[in-house]
Design a protein around this motif. Structure first.
Motif, PDB file in Angstrom:
ATOM      1  N   ALA A 287       0.828  -1.214   0.000  1.00  0.00           N
ATOM      2  CA  ALA A 287       0.000   0.000   0.000  1.00  0.00           C
ATOM      3  C   ALA A 287       0.859   1.260   0.000  1.00  0.00           C
ATOM      4  O   ALA A 287       0.508   2.270  -0.626  1.00  0.00           O
ATOM      5  N   MET A 288       2.009   1.215   0.678  1.00  0.00           N
ATOM      6  CA  MET A 288       2.889   2.389   0.688  1.00  0.00           C
ATOM      7  C   MET A 288       3.477   2.628  -0.692  1.00  0.00           C
ATOM      8  O   MET A 288       3.688   3.771  -1.109  1.00  0.00           O
ATOM      9  N   ALA A 289       3.700   1.534  -1.434  1.00  0.00           N
ATOM     10  CA  ALA A 289       4.270   1.663  -2.783  1.00  0.00           C
ATOM     11  C   ALA A 289       3.220   2.055  -3.815  1.00  0.00           C
ATOM     12  O   ALA A 289       3.496   2.850  -4.716  1.00  0.00           O
ATOM     13  N   THR A 290       2.005   1.488  -3.687  1.00  0.00           N
ATOM     14  CA  THR A 290       1.010   1.679  -4.755  1.00  0.00           C
ATOM     15  C   THR A 290      -0.078   2.702  -4.417  1.00  0.00           C
ATOM     16  O   THR A 290      -0.718   3.238  -5.304  1.00  0.00           O
ATOM     17  N   LEU A 293       0.519   5.494   0.662  1.00  0.00           N
ATOM     18  CA  LEU A 293       0.058   5.501   2.049  1.00  0.00           C
ATOM     19  C   LEU A 293       1.181   5.969   2.966  1.00  0.00           C
ATOM     20  O   LEU A 293       2.303   5.462   2.893  1.00  0.00           O
ATOM     21  N   GLN A 294       0.867   6.958   3.822  1.00  0.00           N
ATOM     22  CA  GLN A 294       1.863   7.476   4.768  1.00  0.00           C
ATOM     23  C   GLN A 294       1.233   7.570   6.148  1.00  0.00           C
ATOM     24  O   GLN A 294       0.081   7.987   6.292  1.00  0.00           O
ATOM     25  N   SER A 295       2.011   7.211   7.163  1.00  0.00           N
ATOM     26  CA  SER A 295       1.445   7.141   8.512  1.00  0.00           C
ATOM     27  C   SER A 295       0.974   8.495   9.033  1.00  0.00           C
ATOM     28  O   SER A 295      -0.009   8.572   9.764  1.00  0.00           O
ATOM     29  N   ASP A 296       1.655   9.584   8.641  1.00  0.00           N
ATOM     30  CA  ASP A 296       1.252  10.889   9.182  1.00  0.00           C
ATOM     31  C   ASP A 296      -0.037  11.417   8.552  1.00  0.00           C
ATOM     32  O   ASP A 296      -0.570  12.450   8.973  1.00  0.00           O
ATOM     33  N   PHE A 323       6.390   2.598   9.004  1.00  0.00           N
ATOM     34  CA  PHE A 323       5.032   3.122   9.195  1.00  0.00           C
ATOM     35  C   PHE A 323       4.850   3.285  10.703  1.00  0.00           C
ATOM     36  O   PHE A 323       4.385   2.392  11.394  1.00  0.00           O
ATOM     37  N   HIS A 324       5.285   4.440  11.206  1.00  0.00           N
ATOM     38  CA  HIS A 324       5.271   4.669  12.665  1.00  0.00           C
ATOM     39  C   HIS A 324       3.938   5.296  13.042  1.00  0.00           C
ATOM     40  O   HIS A 324       3.563   6.347  12.517  1.00  0.00           O
ATOM     41  N   PHE A 325       3.239   4.644  13.956  1.00  0.00           N
ATOM     42  CA  PHE A 325       1.896   5.130  14.285  1.00  0.00           C
ATOM     43  C   PHE A 325       1.655   4.958  15.780  1.00  0.00           C
ATOM     44  O   PHE A 325       1.707   3.850  16.299  1.00  0.00           O
ATOM     45  N   GLN A 362     -11.337  13.206   9.151  1.00  0.00           N
ATOM     46  CA  GLN A 362     -10.359  12.256   9.660  1.00  0.00           C
ATOM     47  C   GLN A 362     -10.277  11.025   8.758  1.00  0.00           C
ATOM     48  O   GLN A 362     -11.274  10.612   8.170  1.00  0.00           O
ATOM     49  N   ARG A 363      -9.066  10.464   8.697  1.00  0.00           N
ATOM     50  CA  ARG A 363      -8.823   9.300   7.833  1.00  0.00           C
ATOM     51  C   ARG A 363      -8.530   8.075   8.685  1.00  0.00           C
ATOM     52  O   ARG A 363      -7.764   8.160   9.645  1.00  0.00           O
TER      53      ARG A 363
END
Length: 388
Positions: A287-290, A293-296, A323-325, A362-363
């Motif tokens: 998901a981060m590649a396609t 998607l970013q944690s912030d 992916f720091h959350f 909000q997401r």
């Protein structure tokens, strides 16, 4: 039929049968194996974090109070409002791990329970991911203009198979193994103190609700690792030495009973080695590649966890994927609703929508894993007010 290109969850509901059952009362509902209290119970409950759950069982008689189809139908009925009646359903899609029967499919049984007019009905099979595959079918039906609205459900009736009448007496060495290796608890012992009953439903429409928050479905990714992973959780089969499954139809009726072929089983070693990376690790990387998607850019993370035992391995895997959350932005109701399998994400989203903590804009990132042959699913939602 026209589609706006956007689909919204405009209604959610939960149905949990009977009164909540506390940890010390589980055996009064599920019964005691061999007439003796379990010595494994405390060890398993200590690591899973669940305090109360619900069972569709009458504690006095041990008889079922609901079928899976009845639980599901009740959740669908609770979607009713001034603006929507179940009689209006255009497309009904149901997901469950364990339907009441092998045939017909769960969805048509729910349709029959509801007694609503003829509509399109589909069912998705699987384990925990069955609920999100049902939701994806419903989303796509509305998205591509094939349905005016769709109702998706996730439901589980686990308790009947967990009742003491189905289990062999626990052996003393098993308990000592549990103390030394808590992961051993993930076989039949674990499941007995882990799984519970419940159903959730969602109404999907092409525009947001005029009066309260809706959730826009931005994307749903489902990623199976069965090309490289053998079965880890299974029922209706036996796992052979080479890792393949031999299905129930290849056993005689006598063997099906003597080998507990229909019991839900878990390959514990494989689960512990693989579940975090194969489900959240690989899904996040994709998901981060396609999806960029970013944690912030995420406000809430809703993980379906079968147990608090997996919280840290999951967090470690997310950190390894960069992916720091923060965990204060994780939302789960595992502690008081239990592990309801394919219904869990429905029950979580319903509570978050109704507890007032969610705000427009909000997401949300929802994560649903299953250990069947290791499938991970991620769903991205945006909370919108009536203006959309």
């Amino acid at each position: 039929m026209h589609s706006s290109g956007k689909v919204y969850i405009t209604g959610t509901s939960t149905f949990l049968p009977n009164a909540p059952v506390a940890n010390e009362d589980i055996e009064s509902v599920l019964g005691m194996i061999g007439g003796k209290p379990s010595r494994a119970r405390r060890i398993v409950l200590r690591s899973n974090g669940i305090r109360t759950r619900h069972y569709a069982i009458d504690p006095a008689s041990g008889a079922a109070t609901h079928t899976n189809a009845q639980l599901t139908a009740e959740a669908v009925r609770q979607l009713a409002s001034e603006r929507f009646s179940p009689a209006d359903i255009d497309c009904l899609v149901t997901g469950t791990s364990c339907p009441d029967q092998l045939m017909p499919n769960h969805g048509v049984m729910v349709h029959g329970e509801l007694g609503i007019p003829a509509c399109e009905v589909a069912s998705t099979a699987g384990i925990c991911v069955a609920g999100i595959t049902a939701l994806k079918y419903a989303w796509m039906a509305v998205l591509c203009g094939q349905a005016k609205n769709a109702v998706a459900t996730g439901s589980e009736l686990a308790s009947l198979s967990l009742h003491a009448r189905n289990f062999e007496a626990e052996s003393a060495h098993r308990i000592s193994e549990l103390e030394a290796n808590p992961e051993i608890a993930f076989e039949k012992d674990f499941l007995r103190w882990m799984l519970s009953d419940g159903a959730g439903a969602m109404l999907l429409q092409g525009r947001p609700h005029p009066d309260h928050l809706s959730l826009r479905i931005d994307w749903i990714d489902i990623l199976s690792q069965a090309d490289s992973m053998e079965a880890c959780m299974y029922a209706g089969a036996e796992k052979l030495a080479d890792g393949t499954l031999k299905g129930w139809q290849q056993y005689s009726p006598e063997e099906r009973n003597s080998r507990s072929i229909f019991a839900v089983k878990q390959d514990v070693r494989l689960l512990n080695e693989a579940v975090a990376y194969q489900t959240i690790g690989k899904s996040l990387a994709k998901a981060m590649a396609t999806r960029d998607l970013q944690s912030d850019a995420i406000d809430w993370f809703l993980p379906h966890m079968s147990s608090e035992y997996f919280r840290q391995p999951m967090a470690d895997c997310m950190a390894a994927a960069n992916f720091h959350f923060p965990q204060e932005k994780w939302f789960t109701n595992l502690h008081d609703k239990g592990n309801t399998g394919s219904a869990s994400i429905y029950i979580m989203l319903d509570e978050l929508l109704k507890n007032g903590r969610l705000q427009a804009g909000q997401r949300l990132l929802c994560f649903i894993p299953e250990s069947g042959r290791f499938t991970g699913s991620l769903m991205h939602l945006t909370a919108v007010d009536h203006a959309g």
